[in-house]
Design an enzyme around this catalytic site. Structure first.
Site, PDB file in Angstrom:
ATOM      1  N   TYR A 102     -15.553  -4.205   8.626  1.00  0.00           N
ATOM      2  CA  TYR A 102     -14.229  -3.543   8.651  1.00  0.00           C
ATOM      3  C   TYR A 102     -13.603  -3.753  10.035  1.00  0.00           C
ATOM      4  O   TYR A 102     -12.424  -4.122  10.139  1.00  0.00           O
ATOM      5  CB  TYR A 102     -14.341  -2.060   8.315  1.00  0.00           C
ATOM      6  CG  TYR A 102     -12.997  -1.357   8.389  1.00  0.00           C
ATOM      7  CD1 TYR A 102     -11.962  -1.689   7.507  1.00  0.00           C
ATOM      8  CD2 TYR A 102     -12.738  -0.393   9.364  1.00  0.00           C
ATOM      9  CE1 TYR A 102     -10.716  -1.078   7.587  1.00  0.00           C
ATOM     10  CE2 TYR A 102     -11.496   0.226   9.449  1.00  0.00           C
ATOM     11  CZ  TYR A 102     -10.487  -0.115   8.564  1.00  0.00           C
ATOM     12  OH  TYR A 102      -9.256   0.482   8.651  1.00  0.00           O
ATOM     13  N   ARG A 124      -1.116  -1.523  -6.565  1.00  0.00           N
ATOM     14  CA  ARG A 124      -1.677  -1.951  -7.857  1.00  0.00           C
ATOM     15  C   ARG A 124      -1.576  -0.861  -8.914  1.00  0.00           C
ATOM     16  O   ARG A 124      -1.682  -1.140 -10.098  1.00  0.00           O
ATOM     17  CB  ARG A 124      -3.155  -2.339  -7.691  1.00  0.00           C
ATOM     18  CG  ARG A 124      -3.387  -3.583  -6.859  1.00  0.00           C
ATOM     19  CD  ARG A 124      -4.830  -3.690  -6.443  1.00  0.00           C
ATOM     20  NE  ARG A 124      -5.212  -2.510  -5.676  1.00  0.00           N
ATOM     21  CZ  ARG A 124      -6.445  -2.230  -5.263  1.00  0.00           C
ATOM     22  NH1 ARG A 124      -7.429  -3.060  -5.536  1.00  0.00           N
ATOM     23  NH2 ARG A 124      -6.695  -1.130  -4.566  1.00  0.00           N
ATOM     24  N   ASP A 126      -1.900  -7.444  -6.579  1.00  0.00           N
ATOM     25  CA  ASP A 126      -3.086  -7.319  -5.728  1.00  0.00           C
ATOM     26  C   ASP A 126      -2.876  -8.299  -4.576  1.00  0.00           C
ATOM     27  O   ASP A 126      -2.668  -9.497  -4.818  1.00  0.00           O
ATOM     28  CB  ASP A 126      -4.337  -7.682  -6.556  1.00  0.00           C
ATOM     29  CG  ASP A 126      -5.626  -7.424  -5.795  1.00  0.00           C
ATOM     30  OD1 ASP A 126      -5.668  -7.657  -4.573  1.00  0.00           O
ATOM     31  OD2 ASP A 126      -6.601  -7.020  -6.447  1.00  0.00           O
ATOM     32  N   PHE A 166      -8.459   6.918   2.233  1.00  0.00           N
ATOM     33  CA  PHE A 166      -9.246   5.888   2.916  1.00  0.00           C
ATOM     34  C   PHE A 166     -10.759   6.111   2.770  1.00  0.00           C
ATOM     35  O   PHE A 166     -11.496   5.188   2.396  1.00  0.00           O
ATOM     36  CB  PHE A 166      -8.838   5.884   4.396  1.00  0.00           C
ATOM     37  CG  PHE A 166      -9.599   4.921   5.252  1.00  0.00           C
ATOM     38  CD1 PHE A 166      -9.204   3.595   5.364  1.00  0.00           C
ATOM     39  CD2 PHE A 166     -10.723   5.340   5.971  1.00  0.00           C
ATOM     40  CE1 PHE A 166      -9.913   2.706   6.166  1.00  0.00           C
ATOM     41  CE2 PHE A 166     -11.424   4.454   6.773  1.00  0.00           C
ATOM     42  CZ  PHE A 166     -11.025   3.139   6.864  1.00  0.00           C
ATOM     43  N   THR A 178      -6.488  10.484   4.394  1.00  0.00           N
ATOM     44  CA  THR A 178      -5.816   9.835   3.249  1.00  0.00           C
ATOM     45  C   THR A 178      -6.899   9.587   2.205  1.00  0.00           C
ATOM     46  O   THR A 178      -7.973  10.182   2.264  1.00  0.00           O
ATOM     47  CB  THR A 178      -5.221   8.471   3.685  1.00  0.00           C
ATOM     48  OG1 THR A 178      -6.322   7.621   4.089  1.00  0.00           O
ATOM     49  CG2 THR A 178      -4.246   8.600   4.844  1.00  0.00           C
ATOM     50  N   GLY A 198       0.823  -1.212   0.000  1.00  0.00           N
ATOM     51  CA  GLY A 198       0.000   0.000   0.000  1.00  0.00           C
ATOM     52  C   GLY A 198       0.852   1.254   0.000  1.00  0.00           C
ATOM     53  O   GLY A 198       0.520   2.253   0.644  1.00  0.00           O
ATOM     54  N   ALA A 199       1.948   1.206  -0.780  1.00  0.00           N
ATOM     55  CA  ALA A 199       2.890   2.345  -0.787  1.00  0.00           C
ATOM     56  C   ALA A 199       2.462   3.462  -1.728  1.00  0.00           C
ATOM     57  O   ALA A 199       3.090   4.512  -1.764  1.00  0.00           O
ATOM     58  CB  ALA A 199       4.287   1.848  -1.177  1.00  0.00           C
ATOM     59  N   THR A 200       1.394   3.243  -2.495  1.00  0.00           N
ATOM     60  CA  THR A 200       1.009   4.230  -3.513  1.00  0.00           C
ATOM     61  C   THR A 200       0.176   5.379  -2.950  1.00  0.00           C
ATOM     62  O   THR A 200      -0.202   6.279  -3.699  1.00  0.00           O
ATOM     63  CB  THR A 200       0.205   3.546  -4.640  1.00  0.00           C
ATOM     64  OG1 THR A 200      -0.904   2.867  -4.033  1.00  0.00           O
ATOM     65  CG2 THR A 200       1.046   2.573  -5.436  1.00  0.00           C
ATOM     66  N   VAL A 222      -7.105   9.325  10.081  1.00  0.00           N
ATOM     67  CA  VAL A 222      -5.985   9.872   9.302  1.00  0.00           C
ATOM     68  C   VAL A 222      -6.547  10.312   7.952  1.00  0.00           C
ATOM     69  O   VAL A 222      -7.243   9.523   7.284  1.00  0.00           O
ATOM     70  CB  VAL A 222      -4.898   8.798   9.031  1.00  0.00           C
ATOM     71  CG1 VAL A 222      -3.648   9.448   8.459  1.00  0.00           C
ATOM     72  CG2 VAL A 222      -4.579   7.993  10.279  1.00  0.00           C
TER      73      VAL A 222
END
Ligand code: NDP
Ligand code: 8X3
Length: 251
Positions: A151, A34, A58, A188, A186, A9-11, A184
């Site tokens: 979640y 991805r 993925d 998200f 983002t 999840g570095a993108t 946070v």
């Protein structure tokens, strides 16, 4: 010798900010996600600081996860730090209204994906009897909130996996810990609300949320403790947030 970290999840968001602080401090990186365009841009931007390798997969695809991580070039195959960060919420619905696709996505990405990546990386850490795994959980893995149901379940699972990994990997001297953020800002909420920016923006209105860099600073602190110090479990919230549901908003 420089350390090597693999970040899923570095993108975007927390993973992207963690990549930034890691490279600025000389850690070589394997950046995963991805979105190839973003991986290419990151490699170009961050490659001025240290060595960067990108992997596009993925986390739901276990063959791809094992194949891509298993065939890293030798200069990147000795992984010291794993940041299990890829994940998202999909939807915010009362349990009877929840979408099966959303449920599958959250369990497959946040739980099974984290396990597949860990399986691929841990073999090398076990061989060298050293390594550090940081699992990105959530306040949602400590408290269930209305409509959080699946979640929250996925993040409670991360909490249990974090504890289980620490217990089972103790014999190999591998450090395992979790960082559990509150709100946070983002991408998200854009993902949770499927691109509905109106709904996503409201989440962060009226208070000062954490920035991804706030969490990245803490992750960097965790990985730079002396090796005999393992930060096992951290919950980090904005000052305006007291629990999963109590937020001091000024609207
Ligand atoms: P973002 O949406 O900004 O980033 C999510 C990252 O996960 C992206 O880089 C995305 O990359 C990657 N990702 C998502 N699905 C997949 C997949 N199927 N395969 C591979 N990579 C995937 O969100 P955050 O930075 O906020 O989230 C990071 C972590 O922090 C998540 O685990 C989240 O649950 C957790 N968290 C977030 C909080 C918040 O308030 N933002 C609070 C508590 C925890 P790409 O799309 O390129 O694949
Ligand atoms: C993300 C934070 O409060 O939406 O894990 O669950 S929350």
């Amino acid at each position: 010798m420089s350390k090597t970290a693999l970040i899923t999840g570095a993108t975007s968001g927390i993973g992207r900010a963690t990549a930034q602080i890691f490279v600025e401090n000389g850690i070589n990186l394997i950046l995963c996600g991805r979105r190839q365009g973003r991986l290419d841009a990151l490699k170009k931007e961050l490659g001025v600081y240290s060595q960067i390798h990108t992997l596009n997969f993925d986390v739901r695809n276990r063959e791809e996860v094992l194949e891509k991580i298993g065939s890293l070039p030798s200069s990147f195959s000795n992984i010291d730090i794993l940041i299990n960060n890829a994940g998202n919420a999909h939807g915010l619905d009362s349990i009877e209204d929840g979408s099966l696709d959303d449920w599958d996505a959250m369990i497959d990405i946040n739980v099974k994906g984290l396990l597949y990546v860990s399986k691929a990386v841990l073999l090398g850490m076990i061989d060298k009897k050293a390594g550090h795994v940081i699992n990105i959980g959530s306040i949602a893995g400590k408290e269930v909130y209305p409509k959080g149901n699946v979640y929250c379940a996925s993040k409670y699972a991360v909490d249990a996996i974090n504890q289980g990994m620490r217990i089972d990997l103790n014999q190999y001297g591998i450090r395992v810990g979790a960082v559990n953020p509150g709100a946070v800002e983002t991408e998200f909420s854009k993902v949770r609300f499927k691109g509905d920016d109106g709904k996503a923006d409201v989440v962060y209105k009226g208070f000062q949320p954490l920035k991804p860099e706030d969490i990245a600073d803490i992750i960097f602190f965790v990985v730079t403790r002396p090796y005999h110090v393992n930060i096992a479990d951290l919950v980090v919230m904005p000052t305006a947030q007291a629990s999963a549901t109590i937020l001091k908003k000024e609207l």
